[in-house]
Design a protein around this motif. Structure first.
Motif, mmCIF file in Angstrom:
data_model
loop_
_atom_site.group_PDB
_atom_site.id
_atom_site.type_symbol
_atom_site.label_atom_id
_atom_site.label_comp_id
_atom_site.label_asym_id
_atom_site.label_seq_id
_atom_site.Cartn_x
_atom_site.Cartn_y
_atom_site.Cartn_z
ATOM 1 N N ALA A 115 0.887 -1.156 0.054
ATOM 2 C CA ALA A 115 -0.018 0.013 -0.115
ATOM 3 C C ALA A 115 0.774 1.067 -0.041
ATOM 4 O O ALA A 115 0.443 2.372 -0.563
ATOM 5 C CB ALA A 115 -0.923 -0.034 1.283
ATOM 6 N N GLU A 116 1.851 1.433 0.676
ATOM 7 C CA GLU A 116 2.851 2.386 0.818
ATOM 8 C C GLU A 116 3.463 2.591 -0.597
ATOM 9 O O GLU A 116 3.487 3.861 -1.076
ATOM 10 C CB GLU A 116 3.982 2.118 1.963
ATOM 11 C CG GLU A 116 5.019 3.272 1.991
ATOM 12 C CD GLU A 116 5.942 3.171 3.044
ATOM 13 O OE1 GLU A 116 6.342 3.833 3.635
ATOM 14 O OE2 GLU A 116 6.485 1.752 2.905
ATOM 15 N N ALA A 117 3.832 1.642 -1.205
ATOM 16 C CA ALA A 117 4.382 1.647 -2.611
ATOM 17 C C ALA A 117 3.580 2.351 -3.635
ATOM 18 O O ALA A 117 4.098 2.841 -4.559
ATOM 19 C CB ALA A 117 4.878 0.230 -3.131
ATOM 20 N N LEU A 118 2.105 1.708 -3.245
ATOM 21 C CA LEU A 118 1.380 2.322 -4.334
ATOM 22 C C LEU A 118 1.023 3.688 -3.971
ATOM 23 O O LEU A 118 -0.211 4.201 -4.779
ATOM 24 C CB LEU A 118 0.045 1.427 -4.219
ATOM 25 C CG LEU A 118 0.226 -0.001 -4.994
ATOM 26 C CD1 LEU A 118 -0.855 -0.887 -4.635
ATOM 27 C CD2 LEU A 118 0.544 0.139 -6.362
ATOM 28 N N GLY A 119 1.411 4.266 -2.910
ATOM 29 C CA GLY A 119 0.994 5.679 -2.512
ATOM 30 C C GLY A 119 -0.396 5.843 -1.745
ATOM 31 O O GLY A 119 -1.319 7.035 -1.547
ATOM 32 N N LEU A 120 -1.047 4.679 -1.277
ATOM 33 C CA LEU A 120 -2.082 4.546 -0.380
ATOM 34 C C LEU A 120 -1.852 5.102 1.075
ATOM 35 O O LEU A 120 -0.863 4.551 1.804
ATOM 36 C CB LEU A 120 -2.788 3.266 -0.517
ATOM 37 C CG LEU A 120 -3.056 2.686 -1.912
ATOM 38 C CD1 LEU A 120 -3.536 1.244 -1.809
ATOM 39 C CD2 LEU A 120 -4.274 3.732 -2.469
ATOM 40 N N PRO A 121 -2.504 6.115 1.590
ATOM 41 C CA PRO A 121 -2.465 6.333 2.887
ATOM 42 C C PRO A 121 -2.944 5.383 3.758
ATOM 43 O O PRO A 121 -3.531 4.246 3.506
ATOM 44 C CB PRO A 121 -3.627 7.624 3.006
ATOM 45 C CG PRO A 121 -4.482 7.350 2.082
ATOM 46 C CD PRO A 121 -3.880 6.908 0.870
ATOM 47 N N ARG A 122 -2.188 5.111 5.162
ATOM 48 C CA ARG A 122 -2.296 4.055 6.158
ATOM 49 C C ARG A 122 -2.520 4.733 7.289
ATOM 50 O O ARG A 122 -2.024 5.639 7.782
ATOM 51 C CB ARG A 122 -1.178 3.208 5.875
ATOM 52 C CG ARG A 122 -0.728 2.657 4.410
ATOM 53 C CD ARG A 122 0.708 2.278 4.307
ATOM 54 N NE ARG A 122 1.375 3.396 4.568
ATOM 55 C CZ ARG A 122 1.819 4.329 3.912
ATOM 56 N NH1 ARG A 122 1.102 4.798 2.877
ATOM 57 N NH2 ARG A 122 2.824 5.457 4.409
ATOM 58 N N ALA A 123 -3.354 4.035 8.195
ATOM 59 C CA ALA A 123 -3.526 4.329 9.678
ATOM 60 C C ALA A 123 -3.768 3.221 10.294
ATOM 61 O O ALA A 123 -4.223 2.027 10.015
ATOM 62 C CB ALA A 123 -4.566 5.300 9.585
ATOM 63 N N VAL A 124 -3.559 3.365 11.695
ATOM 64 C CA VAL A 124 -3.995 2.302 12.604
ATOM 65 C C VAL A 124 -5.432 2.680 13.355
ATOM 66 O O VAL A 124 -5.563 4.035 13.691
ATOM 67 C CB VAL A 124 -2.770 2.099 13.709
ATOM 68 C CG1 VAL A 124 -3.371 1.526 14.752
ATOM 69 C CG2 VAL A 124 -1.674 1.729 13.181
ATOM 70 N N ALA A 125 -6.145 1.912 13.865
ATOM 71 C CA ALA A 125 -7.569 2.177 14.501
ATOM 72 C C ALA A 125 -7.494 0.998 15.520
ATOM 73 O O ALA A 125 -7.789 -0.077 15.181
ATOM 74 C CB ALA A 125 -8.404 2.048 13.580
ATOM 75 N N SER A 126 -7.185 1.273 16.729
ATOM 76 C CA SER A 126 -7.159 0.301 18.034
ATOM 77 C C SER A 126 -7.602 0.800 18.921
ATOM 78 O O SER A 126 -8.021 1.866 19.284
ATOM 79 C CB SER A 126 -5.398 0.205 18.276
ATOM 80 O OG SER A 126 -5.434 -0.486 19.327
ATOM 81 N N ALA A 127 -8.334 -0.177 19.878
ATOM 82 C CA ALA A 127 -8.980 0.156 21.003
ATOM 83 C C ALA A 127 -8.034 0.099 22.125
ATOM 84 O O ALA A 127 -8.286 0.204 23.191
ATOM 85 C CB ALA A 127 -9.887 -1.083 21.069
#
Length: 216
Positions: A115-127
């Motif tokens: 995803a990083e190589a494709l330029g897609l933004p990334r996030a963590v969603a944790s409890a």
């Protein structure tokens, strides 16, 4: 202290991973059990923190409830009893923070790096609490791969409510319906589905598509 990991090459196109990322504008992942394989470490820390109160934690029960905030887990374990939650939580956290770093889950890491190589933004969603996640992100040198982190303190309602995934989508500037979520726990999967995201479940180290959306 940062753990020195070997440099990771930019991943080449993988038909399976690229298929999972097809028609996706952003990727949002859970942390515990999704990015890091720390279920046994977390269970052990909680068992030790609860031992002096005569509370046992069944591993099978924990596997089904580990996606909940730790305070909710303790309340459910207590049943009719009243336990000093504000003493147990810090004790469990100290055990986690002083232990060795957990293993990264390869399938999730491959997806994130592609995803990083494709330029897609990334996030963590944790409890989980930020005090547990941010130090590990630093130790494992994942700050660039996961620049946006939503924790228990970031939202009013924890999983299975959709708040964490909705907030992560907002922070990366993508519509939830255009995001791919990855989670391992039933409450987390429900949270992502209710946020309107496509969902992959982590099962035995593999990423398995979860069919359908929860009717709204």
């Amino acid at each position: 202290m940062t753990v020195n990991l070997p440099p990771q090459p930019v991943p080449a196109a993988d038909p399976t991973v690229d298929e999972l990322l097809q028609d996706v504008d952003g990727v949002v992942v859970d942390w515990d059990g999704t990015v890091v394989d720390n279920a046994e470490i977390r269970l052990s820390a909680l068992q030790q923190a609860l031992a002096s109160y005569g509370v046992d934690v069944d591993p099978q029960w924990y596997a089904l409830n580990c996606g909940l905030p730790i305070r909710e887990v303790i309340v459910r374990l207590a049943g009719p009893r009243t336990l000093p939650v504000e003493e147990i939580v810090p004790a469990s956290r100290r055990l986690l923070l002083n232990g060795p770093p957990p293993r990264l889950i390869d399938s999730t890491m491959n997806l994130l790096r592609r995803a990083e190589a494709l330029g897609l933004p990334r996030a963590v969603a944790s409890a989980a609490a930020g005090v547990l996640i941010h130090p590990l992100i630093d130790r494992l040198d994942l700050g660039e791969l996961l620049p946006v982190v939503v924790t228990a303190e970031s939202v009013a309602r924890g999983k299975p409510a959709p708040d964490a995934y909705l907030e992560a989508a907002r922070l990366i500037g993508r519509a939830p319906s255009r995001c791919l979520a990855v989670d391992d726990a039933p409450d987390g999967i429900t949270s992502a589905l209710e946020a309107g995201m496509r969902v992959l479940a982590v099962r035995d180290g593999l990423l398995v598509p979860v069919p359908g959306l929860i009717p709204g």
